[in-house]
Design an enzyme around this catalytic site. Structure first.
Site, PDB file in Angstrom:
ATOM      1  NE  ARG A   1      -2.974   0.412   3.543  1.00 50.59           N
ATOM      2  CZ  ARG A   1      -2.301   0.387   4.625  1.00 50.59           C
ATOM      3  NH1 ARG A   1      -1.654   2.216   4.512  1.00 50.59           N
ATOM      4  NH2 ARG A   1      -2.284  -0.702   5.474  1.00 50.59           N
TER       5      ARG A   1
ATOM      6  CG  ASP B   1      -9.829  15.527 -15.234  1.00 48.48           C
ATOM      7  OD1 ASP B   1      -8.988  15.008 -16.626  1.00 48.48           O
ATOM      8  OD2 ASP B   1     -10.709  14.428 -14.658  1.00 48.48           O
TER       9      ASP B   1
ATOM     10  CE  LYS C   1     -11.916   7.343 -18.876  1.00 47.83           C
ATOM     11  NZ  LYS C   1     -12.662   8.299 -17.639  1.00 47.83           N
TER      12      LYS C   1
END
Ligand SMILES: *Cc1c(COP(=O)(O)O)cnc(C)c1O
Length: 388
Positions: A50, A174, A199
Site C-alpha cells: 500500500r 484534469d 482512458k
C-alpha cells in the site's frame, strides 16, 4: 549530462530501467504484499505494497516524466485520484470549479465533499473573469478540465494558473482528454495534474486507474501521506497494464487525431449533421486557444443530429465499429449519448445550459482505418435518416 529526452523516449524508458534484482528488461509485476527485511527496519526501500510497490513506482515515475513534474501518484481509478487530490483541502476551504466537469467529479463535489465542509462555487470557466470573481479569501483550489466533455470547450490554463497563484491557491487540471502528449498543464502554470489513466494513457479499455502529478515536494509529501492513510492504490497488475499502454501513447494519439480530423471533415459534409464540435475546426470556439496551449486537437468529437433525439438514438444504435458504451480513449472507437449516459448525473436544464441536448452524440475516434470508420458512420447516418 544527457540531453532532455523526447516524449516518445521517456514514455518507454522513464522509471523503466532494467530490474535491479534480476536484470529483467521489462519492469516485472511485483505481485507481493510485503518485502522481506534483513533486520528490523533494514530494507531496500519497500515495506508494504500500500505504501510503495516497484511496479507502481515505475508507472508513477513515467507519468511524472511525461507531465514534466517531479512526483507522480497512481490510484485505483480516476475518481480515487480526484478524491486523493481533494485531500489537499480541509473543512472550511473554498474551491472554484469549472461548471463543465466529468459527471463523476461533479457528483463527488456536489454530493460527497460538501458533507466534509469543503465549499464549492462552480463557474463558466471559459469566461476567465468569472473564475477571478468567484475567488474568496478561503479559496484554496481552482479545478478545471480542458478540453471539456463532451463539447470540447477550451479553458485558458495559463490564465487560471495566474489567478490561482495570485490567490495563494492551486490550479488543478484534469488532463484526461488532452493527455500529456498534447498538453502539459504544469508547464502552462497549473500546480496539479490529474488523470483518469483508464482512458488514453492505458489506451486499451482494459484497466481502470488514475494518477496525480505535481512538481512541489510539500504537496507530494501530503499526497503520499494521505494516499497511504486512505488506501486508494492500484494493484501491481493494473499498474503494469497501464504502464504498457503508456509506452505507445504518442503513436496512438497521432493516429487518434488523424482519424478524428478526417471524421470531423466527413461529418461536416453530411446534411443529417447539424453541428460538429472538434477543436481542430477553425470555427470551433476554442480553436485559437487550443493552438496556443495544446500540441494537437485530440481524438474526441461531438455532433448534433439535425433530426433531434430520434435521429441521435437511431444513429447510436446503428453504428457497428463505433461500439455504444461509456468511456473513451481506447484503440477501439466508441459512441456515446451524453444526455442519458456520461451526463446523466446533471439535471436537464444544466445540460442544456452547457449546450448538450437530446440531439448530441459523442465519438471517441479509435485507431482503426479511418475509411472504415467513415463508412460505418455513413451507413448509420443513412439508417438514422430513415428513423426520423
Ligand atoms: C473517466 C474520467 C474520470 C474518472 O475516471 P475513472 O477512471 O473512471 O474513475 C475523470 N475525469 C475525466 C475527464 C474522465 O474522462
Amino acid at each position: 549530462m544527457p540531453r532532455n529526452q523526447e516524449f516518445e523516449t521517456r514514455a518507454i524508458h522513464s522509471g523503466q530501467g532494467a530490474d535491479p534484482a534480476t536484470g529483467a528488461t521489462i519492469t516485472p509485476v511485483y505481485q507481493t504484499v510485503t518485502f522481506t527485511q534483513d533486520e528490523v527496519g533494514q530494507h531496500k526501500g519497500y515495506e508494504y505494497s500500500r505504501t510503495g510497490n516497484p511496479t507502481r513506482v515505475a508507472l508513477e515515475q513515467c507519468l511524472a516524466s511525461l507531465e514534466g513534474g517531479r512526483f507522480g501518484f497512481a490510484y485505483g481509478s480516476g475518481m480515487a485520484a480526484i478524491h486523493g487530490t481533494m485531500q489537499l483541502v480541509s473543512a472550511g476551504d473554498h474551491v472554484v470549479v469549472a461548471d463543465d466537469l466529468y459527471g463523476g467529479t461533479f457528483r463527488l463535489f456536489s454530493e460527497v465533499l460538501p458533507r466534509f465542509g469543503v465549499r464549492f462555487t462552480s463557474v463558466d470557466a471559459t469566461q476567465i473573469e468569472e473564475v477571478a470573481k468567484a475567488c474568496e479569501p478561503d479559496t484554496k483550489m481552482i479545478w478545471i478540465e480542458s478540453p471539456t466533455n463532451p463539447l470540447l470547450r477550451l479553458i485558458d490554463v495559463a490564465a487560471c494558473g495566474e489567478i490561482a497563484s495570485r490567490q495563494g491557491a492551486r490550479l488543478v487540471v484534469d488532463n484526461t482528454f488532452a493527455t500529456p502528449y498534447l498538453q502539459n498543464p504544469l508547464a502552462l502554470g497549473a500546480h496539479i495534474v490529474v488523470h483518469s489513466t483508464t482512458k488514453y494513457l492505458g489506451g486499451h479499455s482494459d484497466v481502470i486507474g488514475g494518477a496525480v502529478i505535481v512538481d512541489d515536494e510539500e504537496m507530494a509529501n501530503t499526497l503520499q501521506f494521505t494516499r497511504n492513510a486512505t488506501g486508494g492504490i492500484p494493484g501491481p497488475w493494473d499498474a503494469w497494464l497501464t504502464l504498457r499502454g503508456t509506452k505507445t501513447l504518442a503513436l496512438r494519439m497521432r493516429q487518434h487525431e488523424h482519424n478524428a480530423a478526417r471524421v470531423a471533415e466527413f461529418l461536416l459534409e453530411r446534411p443529417e449533421v447539424a453541428r460538429v464540435y472538434y477543436p481542430g475546426l477553425t470555427d470551433h470556439s476554442g480553436h485559437e486557444l487550443a493552438k496556443r496551449q495544446m500540441r494537437g486537437f485530440g481524438g474526441m468529437l461531438a455532433l448534433d443530429l439535425a433530426g433531434g433525439e430520434a435521429a441521435a438514438l437511431a444513429f447510436c444504435a446503428e453504428t457497428q465499429l463505433f461500439s455504444l458504451g461509456e468511456s473513451l480513449g481506447g484503440v477501439e472507437s466508441l459512441i456515446g449519448y451524453p444526455w442519458t449516459m456520461s451526463h446523466a448525473a446533471f439535471p436537464p436544464e444544466e445540460k442544456r445550459r452547457k449546450g448538450i441536448t437530446e440531439a448530441t452524440v459523442r465519438l471517441s475516434v479509435g485507431i482503426e482505418h479511418v475509411d472504415d470508420l467513415c463508412a460505418d458512420l455513413e451507413r448509420a447516418l443513412d439508417a438514422a435518416a430513415l428513423a426520423e
